[in-house]
Design a protein around this motif. Structure first.
Motif, PDB file in Angstrom:
ATOM      1  N   ARG A  65      -3.028   6.480   0.335  1.00  0.00           N
ATOM      2  CA  ARG A  65      -3.584   4.879   0.914  1.00  0.00           C
ATOM      3  C   ARG A  65      -4.451   4.481   0.867  1.00  0.00           C
ATOM      4  O   ARG A  65      -4.923   3.120   0.880  1.00  0.00           O
ATOM      5  N   LEU A  66      -4.751   6.007   1.405  1.00  0.00           N
ATOM      6  CA  LEU A  66      -6.326   5.253   2.733  1.00  0.00           C
ATOM      7  C   LEU A  66      -7.449   4.589   0.828  1.00  0.00           C
ATOM      8  O   LEU A  66      -7.872   3.071   1.442  1.00  0.00           O
ATOM      9  N   GLU A  67      -7.009   4.840   0.181  1.00  0.00           N
ATOM     10  CA  GLU A  67      -7.944   4.931  -1.329  1.00  0.00           C
ATOM     11  C   GLU A  67      -7.877   3.375  -1.727  1.00  0.00           C
ATOM     12  O   GLU A  67      -8.594   2.535  -2.229  1.00  0.00           O
ATOM     13  N   PHE A  68      -6.756   3.630  -2.410  1.00  0.00           N
ATOM     14  CA  PHE A  68      -6.336   1.916  -2.522  1.00  0.00           C
ATOM     15  C   PHE A  68      -6.520   0.759  -1.348  1.00  0.00           C
ATOM     16  O   PHE A  68      -6.632  -0.180  -1.985  1.00  0.00           O
ATOM     17  N   ALA A  69      -6.240   1.213  -0.101  1.00  0.00           N
ATOM     18  CA  ALA A  69      -6.552   0.783   1.098  1.00  0.00           C
ATOM     19  C   ALA A  69      -8.493  -0.556   1.007  1.00  0.00           C
ATOM     20  O   ALA A  69      -8.743  -1.246   1.587  1.00  0.00           O
ATOM     21  N   LYS A  70      -8.990   0.095   0.335  1.00  0.00           N
ATOM     22  CA  LYS A  70     -10.223  -0.240   0.091  1.00  0.00           C
ATOM     23  C   LYS A  70     -10.374  -1.713  -0.591  1.00  0.00           C
ATOM     24  O   LYS A  70     -11.461  -2.021  -0.610  1.00  0.00           O
ATOM     25  N   ASP A  71      -9.522  -1.878  -1.906  1.00  0.00           N
ATOM     26  CA  ASP A  71      -9.330  -2.894  -2.460  1.00  0.00           C
ATOM     27  C   ASP A  71      -8.313  -3.609  -2.173  1.00  0.00           C
ATOM     28  O   ASP A  71      -7.397  -3.764  -2.955  1.00  0.00           O
ATOM     29  N   MET A  72      -7.852  -4.432  -1.018  1.00  0.00           N
ATOM     30  CA  MET A  72      -6.759  -4.882  -0.402  1.00  0.00           C
ATOM     31  C   MET A  72      -6.423  -5.947  -1.108  1.00  0.00           C
ATOM     32  O   MET A  72      -4.834  -6.953  -1.733  1.00  0.00           O
ATOM     33  N   GLY A  73      -7.363  -7.088  -2.329  1.00  0.00           N
ATOM     34  CA  GLY A  73      -7.755  -8.191  -3.150  1.00  0.00           C
ATOM     35  C   GLY A  73      -6.971  -7.654  -4.331  1.00  0.00           C
ATOM     36  O   GLY A  73      -5.961  -8.597  -4.869  1.00  0.00           O
ATOM     37  N   GLU A  74      -7.292  -6.385  -4.657  1.00  0.00           N
ATOM     38  CA  GLU A  74      -6.582  -5.518  -6.175  1.00  0.00           C
ATOM     39  C   GLU A  74      -4.842  -5.532  -6.132  1.00  0.00           C
ATOM     40  O   GLU A  74      -4.460  -6.015  -6.276  1.00  0.00           O
ATOM     41  N   VAL A  75      -4.408  -5.621  -4.394  1.00  0.00           N
ATOM     42  CA  VAL A  75      -3.141  -5.117  -4.167  1.00  0.00           C
ATOM     43  C   VAL A  75      -2.176  -6.112  -4.485  1.00  0.00           C
ATOM     44  O   VAL A  75      -1.346  -6.662  -4.806  1.00  0.00           O
TER      45      VAL A  75
ATOM     46  N   LEU B  35       0.805  -1.331  -0.118  1.00  0.00           N
ATOM     47  CA  LEU B  35       0.171   0.101   0.001  1.00  0.00           C
ATOM     48  C   LEU B  35       1.050   1.215  -0.087  1.00  0.00           C
ATOM     49  O   LEU B  35       0.588   2.472  -0.983  1.00  0.00           O
ATOM     50  N   ASP B  36       1.892   1.011   0.914  1.00  0.00           N
ATOM     51  CA  ASP B  36       2.742   2.731   0.672  1.00  0.00           C
ATOM     52  C   ASP B  36       3.304   3.396  -0.452  1.00  0.00           C
ATOM     53  O   ASP B  36       3.559   3.399  -1.058  1.00  0.00           O
ATOM     54  N   TYR B  37       3.560   1.319  -1.514  1.00  0.00           N
ATOM     55  CA  TYR B  37       4.003   1.408  -2.261  1.00  0.00           C
ATOM     56  C   TYR B  37       3.137   2.347  -3.353  1.00  0.00           C
ATOM     57  O   TYR B  37       3.446   3.083  -3.902  1.00  0.00           O
ATOM     58  N   LEU B  38       1.968   2.063  -3.237  1.00  0.00           N
ATOM     59  CA  LEU B  38       1.046   2.397  -4.264  1.00  0.00           C
ATOM     60  C   LEU B  38       0.432   3.919  -4.414  1.00  0.00           C
ATOM     61  O   LEU B  38       0.382   4.931  -4.937  1.00  0.00           O
TER      62      LEU B  38
END
Ligand code: ATP
Ligand code: MG
Length: 343
Positions: A299-309, A68-71
């Motif tokens: 970071r908060l945005e990306f964290a909504k879809d951990m499957g995608e990460v 998540l930090d990376y993204l």
């Protein structure tokens, strides 16, 4: 000739802190966006287990956090291959062959490893995997034939160890399969090894002395307000020291060009007397909040879809594995242990 290859990574032992950001990650984003390099970025979960074998949960959880930090900072899986070390068994296999080229005494002389052994309090019980992690790092770097390795200055001995292994391997097996990498360290000395909030050691995930990219505004404020300054600067009128004062150190690292004049003015006033710590800390808080707020929000945005990460990591790992397998096959051929290809 293809593009020069960059490899760089982090141990998933916790979320990324601002030391990573200024020491390495920020630079990676710039390099990525130059489009001049073939870039591999990885989470060194196998290395992280060398000193966390008994609490793997921390490593497993941190994989998602660091991804998540990376993204959040702007690393982009469309432009760089982002992968997970443990999913590439070829790296462990390379490590085994390289281990025979390095003496135990050589490993024990590594100054970064020495410091870490003392910090972790291993005493006489250093895990073997931990002692040899610089060799596994050489496997990571050489598997991708990396030319450049952007890192903080604590990584200098690792790059040197890698270069020695490359020379030794190529010389021993009369080949040029392995590529000698160069380290790429921050120009700003103060950023190459950002100290922790207490001013003692380098900021480290494992020492819990950091400001994290994910910290919310309140936490950021609390941490900055508790930063180590000059213990003898008691009253505002007292002259203060800026050497070893974390607020000024961080101002030098995080201040933008347009802040420089004000920082110099504050340094002068602080040394003469008449500038309080709360004021300098507020100023630093403003500067850091400006830089960190957009990262925190993404970071908060990306964290909504951990499957995608995790799917991003899976895809990246598949791609990285192809490259590592190719190098391993060349390495085994150079050593002459590619028995069945010779039939
Ligand atoms: P750990 O305590 O688990 O070793 P760490 O905080 O040292 O974690 P690493 O994952 O070992 O982080 O390091 C990742 C990258 O960040 C390396 O390139 C390293 O040089 C750089 N780095 C780590 N800490 C700092 C720091 N305080 N200042 C500048 N760069 C740093
Ligand atoms: Mg480290």
């Amino acid at each position: 000739m293809g593009k020069p290859i960059i490899l760089t990574g982090d141990r998933p032992t916790g979320k990324l802190h601002v030391g990573h950001y200024v020491g390495s990650v920020k630079n990676r984003v710039l390099l990525q966006n130059e489009n001049k390099y073939d870039m591999f970025i990885f989470l060194a979960d196998q290395q992280a287990l060398t000193d966390n074998a008994k609490n793997p949960e921390k490593i497993i959880e941190s994989v998602g956090e660091v991804a998540l930090d990376y993204l959040a900072v702007g690393l982009d899986p469309k432009k760089a291959t982002i992968f997970l070390q443990s999913q590439i068994p070829e790296l462990a296999e390379l490590t085994v062959y390289y281990m025979n080229l390095v003496s135990v005494a050589r490993l024990q002389r590594n100054p970064t490893v020495k410091t870490e052994i003392a910090q972790k309090g291993f005493g006489e019980s250093i895990p073997t995997g931990f002692l040899v992690y610089p060799i596994s790092q050489a496997a990571d770097i050489t598997a991708f034939k990396a030319n450049l390795v952007p890192a903080g200055s604590d990584q200098k001995p690792m790059i040197e160890q890698t270069r020695e292994i490359v020379r030794s391997f190529n010389h021993t097996y009369k080949t040029d399969v392995l590529v000698e990498p160069e380290g790429l360290f921050p120009e700003n000395e103060a950023a190459g090894r950002l100290p922790g909030l207490d001013g003692n050691a380098k900021m480290s995930k494992s020492l819990n002395n950091g400001i994290y990219l994910a910290d919310d505004p309140d936490t950021l404020k609390k941490k900055i307000m508790s930063m180590y300054t000059d213990p003898n600067h008691i009253r505002v009128e007292d002259p203060g020291q800026i050497e070893g004062n974390m607020v000024f150190h961080y101002l030098d690292v995080f201040g933008k060009k347009e802040d420089k004049a004000e920082i110099e003015r504050m340094k002068e006033q602080y040394q003469k007397g008449g500038l309080g710590d709360v004021k300098t800390k507020r100023f630093l808080l403003d500067i850091m909040e400006r830089e960190l707020a957009p990262i925190r929000n993404r970071r908060l945005e990306f964290a909504k879809d951990m499957g995608e990460v995790y799917r991003m990591l899976e895809k990246g790992s598949e791609k990285a594995r192809e490259k590592a397998a190719q190098t391993l096959s060349e390495v085994k051929s150079a050593m002459g242990i590619n028995y069945f290809n010779k039939l």
